[in-house]
Enzyme design. Sequence first.
Site, short mmCIF file in Angstrom:
data_model
loop_
_atom_site.label_atom_id
_atom_site.label_comp_id
_atom_site.label_asym_id
_atom_site.label_seq_id
_atom_site.Cartn_x
_atom_site.Cartn_y
_atom_site.Cartn_z
N ALA A 11 -10.40 27.87 36.61
CA ALA A 11 -9.26 28.51 35.94
C ALA A 11 -9.59 28.84 34.50
O ALA A 11 -8.72 28.86 33.64
CB ALA A 11 -8.03 27.60 36.01
N ALA A 12 -10.87 29.11 34.23
CA ALA A 12 -11.31 29.33 32.85
C ALA A 12 -11.55 30.79 32.52
O ALA A 12 -11.98 31.10 31.41
CB ALA A 12 -12.58 28.52 32.57
N GLN A 75 -13.91 23.92 29.83
CA GLN A 75 -15.17 24.66 29.77
C GLN A 75 -15.33 25.25 28.38
O GLN A 75 -14.43 25.90 27.87
CB GLN A 75 -15.20 25.77 30.82
CG GLN A 75 -16.53 26.54 30.85
CD GLN A 75 -16.61 27.51 32.01
OE1 GLN A 75 -15.85 27.39 32.97
NE2 GLN A 75 -17.51 28.47 31.93
N GLU A 216 -23.98 41.30 43.12
CA GLU A 216 -22.82 41.82 42.41
C GLU A 216 -22.69 43.32 42.62
O GLU A 216 -23.68 44.03 42.82
CB GLU A 216 -22.92 41.50 40.91
CG GLU A 216 -22.87 40.02 40.60
CD GLU A 216 -21.62 39.36 41.14
OE1 GLU A 216 -20.51 39.86 40.85
OE2 GLU A 216 -21.74 38.36 41.86
N LYS A 496 30.83 29.79 32.00
CA LYS A 496 29.69 29.11 31.40
C LYS A 496 30.01 27.64 31.15
O LYS A 496 31.06 27.32 30.60
CB LYS A 496 29.31 29.82 30.10
CG LYS A 496 28.33 29.08 29.21
CD LYS A 496 29.04 28.56 27.97
CE LYS A 496 28.10 27.73 27.13
NZ LYS A 496 28.82 27.04 26.04
N HIS A 508 40.33 37.45 38.04
CA HIS A 508 40.13 38.76 37.42
C HIS A 508 39.78 38.65 35.93
O HIS A 508 40.45 37.93 35.18
CB HIS A 508 41.40 39.63 37.49
CG HIS A 508 42.15 39.56 38.77
ND1 HIS A 508 41.74 40.18 39.92
CD2 HIS A 508 43.31 38.92 39.10
CE1 HIS A 508 42.60 39.95 40.89
NE2 HIS A 508 43.56 39.18 40.42
#
Length: 601
Positions: A11-12, A75, A216, A496, A508
């Site tokens: 995930a670097a 990394q 590649e 809210k 209403h």
Amino acid sequence: MKSDLAIVILAAGRGTRMRSSTPKVLHNIAGLPMVAHVLRGAQLLKPCKTIVVFRDVRVEQYIRNTFPDVLTVAQSDALYGTGFGVFSAIPWIRSESYGNTYPNTRHESHAEYELDACDLDTCNPASDRLNDQESLKGGRHIHTKSGDVTNNKPFPSRVLILYADVPLVPFQLLEELVRKPLKQAVGAIVTTHLDNPKGYGRVMRDNLGSIAKIIEDSNILPEQSINEVNTGVGIFDTEYLQDALNKLLKCHIAHSPNQDCVTNQDCVTNQDCVTNQDCVTNQDCVTNQDCVPAAHTEAHVLSPKVIVTEQIHKKAESEHQHAGQWMCRQDTVGAQNTKEEMRLTDIVEYFYNNGLRVNSITTSDSELLLGVNNRVQLAKTEKILNDQIIKRWQLYGVTIKSPETTWIDSTVQLSEDVLILPGCILSGRTRIEEGAVIGPFATISDSFIGKNTIVKRAEIIDARIEEGAVIGPFAFIRPGTVIGKDSKVGTFVEIKQSNIGPESKVPHLSYIGDANIGSHVNIGAGNIFANYDGKLKHETCIDDGVKTGAGNVFVAPVKVGRGAYTGAGSVIRDDIEEGALSLTELKQKTIPKWAENRGDG
């Protein structure tokens, strides 16, 4: 007994093509960051440990907060490539740091590892342990200078490698990959076939079908029509993986021409090699010893060490007619790596050139195995996942009238006999109970919707709607609100941070904020609960059975007693006792013939 499987999730990546300040793997699809989808699938495999290699601290923070049993390894910014990423995780695969023992463990990785094989100056595979498969059984140890890793401890024998930007890998495929024994191989990768493989690494096989290397896309020749691509998903024997990465790292650090990373036995003799100009293309030659005679380009001579397609054979034969001319070898590991990075895919060729086999599982689900690099691919991936989610709920017993216009997050929970009408968006931790009718055009996030409720053309955020309630059309239910059983919230009503009791109605054109409303209450049309004094919010309490007139304003803090009434147009500033009627009395004044005198005719 602990599993012998470790999982490394890369995930670097920088994700520059996303053009976003948010790390690529933290972009959401179906309600979760991409990396979360990968981690959820990984956890189903029940590995002994899961390691995520990251670069951006925000990725680490997310994993710490959401997946506390996962190890994180940083990394270094100075190290590029998937090879470096996996290399960074190796010490923690071998360590005793299990996620369930050392949660939220962060490890720095800056290539400070002591390499205990040959010195960089004598990096020669002919004498290296990879050429001695028997000695490989004992393994090689890699350790940090801090001494955190113990060489004599048992560790996972297999490493599954996943990518955080490939979030749709089917669990069934991962399960097959993990359960299928490697037998005589050192690893296995997942491949797929694409009609247009542009942008993806190609899988090159010898004419016995064995995988020889991964090339590649930028290094593919026009003559090479290969549509089998590498998905990046793979599983490897831990010892062999570590040895291969060790060797590739040394060659990378030494900035060698990389010919030392393969065996040279494929050349007849070095003196047989002439000049680079005799090769098909000069750029493909690293050294003369990487050439082979053009006269020996028949498949049975080249197999299995030298991989040359039939198209290249024909080109070579047409361009080099006389004996003694040479064709460039294409199997020098890393020779065509134009980026300053160490690629994990190079280990495939490295294994092959040392007589070690990498198996493959080929899947037809190509769209589920392609990575996300930009917003176009992000949208495509989310659409694929949404289609899967909708199909799953339909098979479970949910009616979805318009799958094309319905979006459901992976975190949403639905029950049987829920009806979802067109144009609905269900997100977050939403849960909808049986018999509910949602839509059309309802947006619900992080909310509970009870049995047999109706929600039409409404937006509900972080709220709870109890059984039998009716919401909408055009209602807005904001966070912290609870709507009681069999209650009604009608047209153009905003609520809210309020509790509405059972069988109460706000039918209403009203705003209800910071209120506690009891059961069997009727709020007249156009009521406003004025809850804010400019600095603080205040509460309004309406007891059971109260009936309010149209156009009321309740100026908080104020309380209305059980069974009380208020007249139309009243402004209620003071508390009202139980059973009372409260009016704001203004004398009505009528002016006769006012319009005539005004000149209206």
